[in-house]
Design a protein around this motif. Structure first.
Motif, mmCIF file in Angstrom:
data_model
loop_
_atom_site.group_PDB
_atom_site.id
_atom_site.type_symbol
_atom_site.label_atom_id
_atom_site.label_comp_id
_atom_site.label_asym_id
_atom_site.label_seq_id
_atom_site.Cartn_x
_atom_site.Cartn_y
_atom_site.Cartn_z
ATOM 1 N N GLN A 133 -74.334 33.570 17.983
ATOM 2 C CA GLN A 133 -74.326 32.498 16.817
ATOM 3 C C GLN A 133 -73.891 30.708 18.278
ATOM 4 O OE1 GLN A 133 -75.201 31.803 13.183
ATOM 5 N NE2 GLN A 133 -74.704 29.877 13.408
ATOM 6 N N ILE A 134 -72.717 31.373 18.079
ATOM 7 C CA ILE A 134 -71.503 30.969 18.158
ATOM 8 C C ILE A 134 -71.507 30.443 19.973
ATOM 9 C CG2 ILE A 134 -69.334 30.252 19.836
ATOM 10 C CD1 ILE A 134 -68.310 32.406 16.933
ATOM 11 N N ALA A 135 -72.241 30.647 20.806
ATOM 12 C CA ALA A 135 -73.018 30.943 22.184
ATOM 13 C C ALA A 135 -74.406 29.957 22.154
ATOM 14 C CB ALA A 135 -73.771 32.481 22.664
ATOM 15 N N ARG A 136 -74.868 30.156 21.382
ATOM 16 C CA ARG A 136 -76.643 29.503 21.813
ATOM 17 C C ARG A 136 -76.489 28.274 21.327
ATOM 18 N NH1 ARG A 136 -78.259 34.067 18.750
ATOM 19 N NH2 ARG A 136 -77.931 32.990 16.221
ATOM 20 N N ALA A 137 -75.179 27.871 20.216
ATOM 21 C CA ALA A 137 -74.358 26.133 19.806
ATOM 22 C C ALA A 137 -73.648 25.531 20.958
ATOM 23 C CB ALA A 137 -73.763 26.633 18.998
ATOM 24 N N MET A 138 -73.153 26.185 21.527
ATOM 25 C CA MET A 138 -72.091 25.871 22.966
ATOM 26 C C MET A 138 -73.229 25.807 24.141
ATOM 27 S SD MET A 138 -68.666 26.809 24.617
ATOM 28 C CE MET A 138 -67.588 26.753 23.456
ATOM 29 N N ALA A 139 -74.234 26.312 24.525
ATOM 30 C CA ALA A 139 -75.353 26.732 25.259
ATOM 31 C C ALA A 139 -76.319 24.959 25.332
ATOM 32 C CB ALA A 139 -75.971 27.217 25.411
ATOM 33 N N ARG A 140 -75.966 24.492 24.294
ATOM 34 C CA ARG A 140 -76.316 22.706 23.506
ATOM 35 C C ARG A 140 -75.853 21.840 24.325
ATOM 36 N NH1 ARG A 140 -77.259 22.562 17.393
ATOM 37 N NH2 ARG A 140 -74.744 23.333 17.537
ATOM 38 N N ARG A 141 -74.812 22.366 24.860
ATOM 39 C CA ARG A 141 -73.875 20.891 25.085
ATOM 40 C C ARG A 141 -73.913 20.641 27.136
ATOM 41 N NH1 ARG A 141 -72.841 17.389 25.444
ATOM 42 N NH2 ARG A 141 -70.858 17.123 24.683
ATOM 43 N N ILE A 142 -74.438 22.312 27.957
ATOM 44 C CA ILE A 142 -73.595 22.485 29.772
ATOM 45 C C ILE A 142 -74.277 22.833 30.016
ATOM 46 C CG2 ILE A 142 -71.199 23.545 27.874
ATOM 47 C CD1 ILE A 142 -73.640 25.796 29.285
ATOM 48 N N GLY A 143 -74.569 22.612 31.231
ATOM 49 C CA GLY A 143 -75.652 23.125 32.211
ATOM 50 C C GLY A 143 -75.274 23.794 33.414
ATOM 51 N N VAL A 144 -75.895 24.099 34.301
ATOM 52 C CA VAL A 144 -75.158 24.527 35.820
ATOM 53 C C VAL A 144 -74.449 23.821 36.075
ATOM 54 C CG1 VAL A 144 -76.358 25.845 37.812
ATOM 55 C CG2 VAL A 144 -78.187 25.472 35.584
ATOM 56 N N LYS A 145 -74.384 22.916 36.513
ATOM 57 C CA LYS A 145 -73.172 22.184 36.622
ATOM 58 C C LYS A 145 -71.845 21.919 35.969
ATOM 59 C CE LYS A 145 -73.800 17.819 33.553
ATOM 60 N NZ LYS A 145 -74.070 18.306 32.530
ATOM 61 N N ASP A 146 -71.570 22.704 35.426
ATOM 62 C CA ASP A 146 -70.284 23.153 34.962
ATOM 63 C C ASP A 146 -70.061 24.483 34.587
ATOM 64 O OD1 ASP A 146 -70.611 20.141 33.212
ATOM 65 O OD2 ASP A 146 -71.590 21.632 31.424
ATOM 66 N N GLU A 147 -70.744 25.262 35.233
ATOM 67 C CA GLU A 147 -70.681 26.391 35.384
ATOM 68 C C GLU A 147 -68.657 26.472 35.893
ATOM 69 O OE1 GLU A 147 -71.914 30.716 38.106
ATOM 70 O OE2 GLU A 147 -72.789 28.507 37.901
ATOM 71 N N ALA A 148 -68.805 25.691 37.057
ATOM 72 C CA ALA A 148 -67.025 26.718 37.889
ATOM 73 C C ALA A 148 -66.117 26.177 36.626
ATOM 74 C CB ALA A 148 -66.841 25.564 39.151
ATOM 75 N N ILE A 149 -66.048 25.066 36.114
ATOM 76 C CA ILE A 149 -65.482 24.445 35.137
ATOM 77 C C ILE A 149 -65.359 25.891 33.756
ATOM 78 C CG2 ILE A 149 -64.256 22.683 33.255
ATOM 79 C CD1 ILE A 149 -65.310 20.831 34.868
ATOM 80 N N LEU A 150 -66.300 26.115 33.413
ATOM 81 C CA LEU A 150 -66.078 27.135 32.424
ATOM 82 C C LEU A 150 -65.441 28.746 32.372
ATOM 83 C CD1 LEU A 150 -69.728 26.270 30.401
ATOM 84 C CD2 LEU A 150 -67.429 26.221 29.489
ATOM 85 N N ARG A 151 -66.139 28.842 33.909
ATOM 86 C CA ARG A 151 -65.576 30.290 34.113
ATOM 87 C C ARG A 151 -63.602 30.040 34.734
ATOM 88 N NH1 ARG A 151 -69.104 33.713 36.019
ATOM 89 N NH2 ARG A 151 -70.938 33.328 36.740
ATOM 90 N N GLU A 152 -63.527 29.091 35.258
ATOM 91 C CA GLU A 152 -61.718 28.559 35.660
ATOM 92 C C GLU A 152 -61.044 28.198 33.753
ATOM 93 O OE1 GLU A 152 -59.043 25.906 38.143
ATOM 94 O OE2 GLU A 152 -61.951 25.660 37.970
ATOM 95 N N ARG A 153 -61.634 27.693 33.185
ATOM 96 C CA ARG A 153 -60.459 26.363 32.349
ATOM 97 C C ARG A 153 -61.120 27.413 30.861
ATOM 98 N NH1 ARG A 153 -60.099 20.591 33.279
ATOM 99 N NH2 ARG A 153 -58.368 20.736 31.431
ATOM 100 N N LEU A 154 -62.399 28.196 30.472
ATOM 101 C CA LEU A 154 -62.579 28.757 29.371
ATOM 102 C C LEU A 154 -62.516 29.787 29.005
ATOM 103 C CD1 LEU A 154 -63.139 28.287 26.146
ATOM 104 C CD2 LEU A 154 -65.914 27.994 26.845
ATOM 105 N N ALA A 155 -62.213 30.661 27.924
ATOM 106 C CA ALA A 155 -61.885 32.189 28.516
ATOM 107 C C ALA A 155 -62.308 32.427 26.407
ATOM 108 C CB ALA A 155 -60.602 32.672 28.215
#
Length: 511
Positions: free
Chosen positions: A266-288
């Motif tokens: 459910q947390i993943a679905r909620a966060m998915a509403r705010r991000i897109g493909v353009k954010d992939e690099a930042i999410l991989r690098e700065r969010l664990a």
């Protein structure tokens, strides 16, 4: 061994003697080779790092002999005020004839990149110190067993030796710069000037701080009122995907570790509403993201938060939610144990955000009723140790909720009427109750009482509402968004209240 070899010998610096049954070579004494490498590598990044950890460690604290040799070289270079980088260390070891014994130039250069962060050198050094102390205690134990097996062993004599050994260990710990009685001691001037009195907030302004640096933020509310929605926006701002939340600036972080223990899908679905493909690099690098239960509850392992942050190179940890991190929240002793875990993380430079629930019995309280800290679920010690507590009141799934600031690092924020856009995962302040919007819509200006009436809807707002309105208007004047015309004291003809007007600069910018 060839000069470029990067695999130094792996024999311990100190090995207790004794029968094979007591010193089984298949069971290595306590040590942490990774921490030793991290300490040495961090020290190569600058002499200040050596100064920080040299009071914590002796050469004999290193389990690997080649690490002990490199440590001595670093101390020698520091004593000469020489560089301590890998080139200087390799040169000294070569001149001493030790370069091959430590694994060669390649290994020295590998050490330079070993620490995830040179700023955490003291933390790594503490690991080396602790494992060294455990090895010494292990050796004392082995010698004690050996003495009990000797013919004619005298219990009183053995006890005397044990007391002498333990006394020596205690003196060693106290003399060390990180002994338990002096480990976190600073002088009064450093405490006042460096502990955090002049740090910029993580979220908000100096006058109204939602999340202060070095203090935890707790977001509380019933299920479905948007705690996670609001927290996700702050997290995304911390990793650089937006600049502000609720019109308040958010300071960037290096990396966020999100502990998604409560319904991770459910947390993943909620966060998915705010991000897109353009954010992939930042999410991989700065969010664990950690999914599911922790290896242990924080009341049982108070260093777990710090260990997780160090393992994943994070400077911010988000606990979602608090009930999944502690065995029980109603027990005062366990609540104090959690506060210990929280403070250990903060002390190590890890910022902490916590999502938590309110008491079920009070979930149906009227929305316009100001909540209090006793509406937060669990022991009072849970909120006592928090730096800031935000409470969201409303109905589950309701797009309109109210944010109350129950515990404030500086000035109080709100209450704010919030509008959740659940489809896009965003939250905004209801413009109908925004002081700036109300002021701009009043050509003749507003008195403090006028604003209090507009915000509360009450014909006779109470004193608290009036004072909040006064602080809000004075804050707008201070930031240049409003001007103030002083009132006239009362007399036979009555008085006139001070009035506030939207500044010409602000009106021009808005229009």
């Amino acid at each position: 061994m060839p000069k470029g070899t990067a695999q130094p010998p792996e024999m311990p610096s100190h090995q207790a003697a004794g029968p094979a049954s007591l010193t089984d070579m298949t069971v290595q004494p306590p040590h942490d080779a990774e921490a030793e490498r991290a300490v040495l590598g961090a020290c190569m990044h600058g002499p200040d790092v050596i100064d920080e950890v040299r009071t914590m460690l002796d050469a004999g604290d290193f389990y690997r002999p080649h690490h002990e040799t490199i440590w001595r070289a670093l101390l020698a270079l520091r004593g000469e005020d020489s560089p301590t980088d890998p080139i200087a260390v390799s040169d000294l070891l070569t001149r001493q004839g030790d370069i091959n014994r430590v694994g060669g130039i390649v290994y020295v250069h590998q050490l330079y990149g070993a620490p995830p962060s040179a700023s955490h050198a003291a933390y790594y050094a503490d690991i080396v110190r602790r494992t060294s102390a455990l090895r010494r205690l292990r050796e004392h134990g082995i010698r004690t067993v050996q003495r009990t097996q000797e013919p004619g062993a005298d219990p009183d004599e053995i006890r005397s030796v044990i007391e002498t050994d333990i006394g020596a260990e205690r003196e060693r710990a106290l003399a060390s710069g990180c002994g338990r009685l002096s480990r976190y001691l600073v002088d009064g001037w450093r405490f006042v000037t460096e502990t955090g009195a002049d740090k910029e907030p993580l979220w908000g302004t100096r006058e109204k701080t939602a999340w202060a640096s070095g203090e935890s933020l707790m977001i509380v509310g019933a299920p479905g009122v948007g705690k996670t929605t609001l927290a996700h926006q702050v997290i995304l701002a911390r990793i650089g995907l937006q600049e502000s939340v609720l019109d308040m600036p958010v300071a960037p972080s290096k990396r966020v570790l999100y502990l998604a223990m409560d319904r991770p899908q459910q947390i993943a679905r909620a966060m998915a509403r705010r991000i897109g493909v353009k954010d992939e690099a930042i999410l991989r690098e700065r969010l664990a993201v950690w999914q599911g239960p922790l290896p242990a509850t924080l009341d049982k392992e108070p260093d777990l938060l710090s260990d997780l942050a160090a393992a994943h190179q994070a400077d911010t940890i988000v606990i979602d939610s608090l009930k999944d991190a502690v065995s029980t929240l109603v027990d005062d002793a366990l609540a104090v144990a959690f506060q210990n875990a929280r403070m250990r993380a903060l002390r190590n430079g890890i910022e902490v955000m916590e999502l938590h629930h309110q008491r079920k019995a009070l979930a149906d309280a009227p929305r316009d009723q100001r909540p209090a800290l006793d509406r937060v679920y669990g022991s009072t010690w849970i909120t006592s140790g928090a730096g800031s507590v935000l409470f969201i009141s409303g109905e589950a799934g309701d797009p309109a909720v109210t944010l109350h600031h129950l515990k404030t690092p500086t000035g109080e924020i709100g209450p704010l009427q919030l509008i959740h856009d659940h489809g896009h995962g965003t939250t905004t302040v209801d413009p109908a109750l925004d002081p700036v919007t109300i002021l701009r819509a009043a050509p003749g200006g507003l008195s403090v009482r006028d604003l209090a009436i507009a915000q509360t809807g009450a014909a006779n707002p109470d004193r608290a509402a009036v004072e909040k309105a006064r602080r809000a208007l004075d804050g707008l004047v201070k930031t240049g968004l409003a001007t103030k015309t002083e009132g006239i004291a009362g007399g036979t003809g009555g008085g006139q209240q001070a009035r506030y007007h939207a500044s010409a600069r602000h009106i021009a910018v808005v229009s």
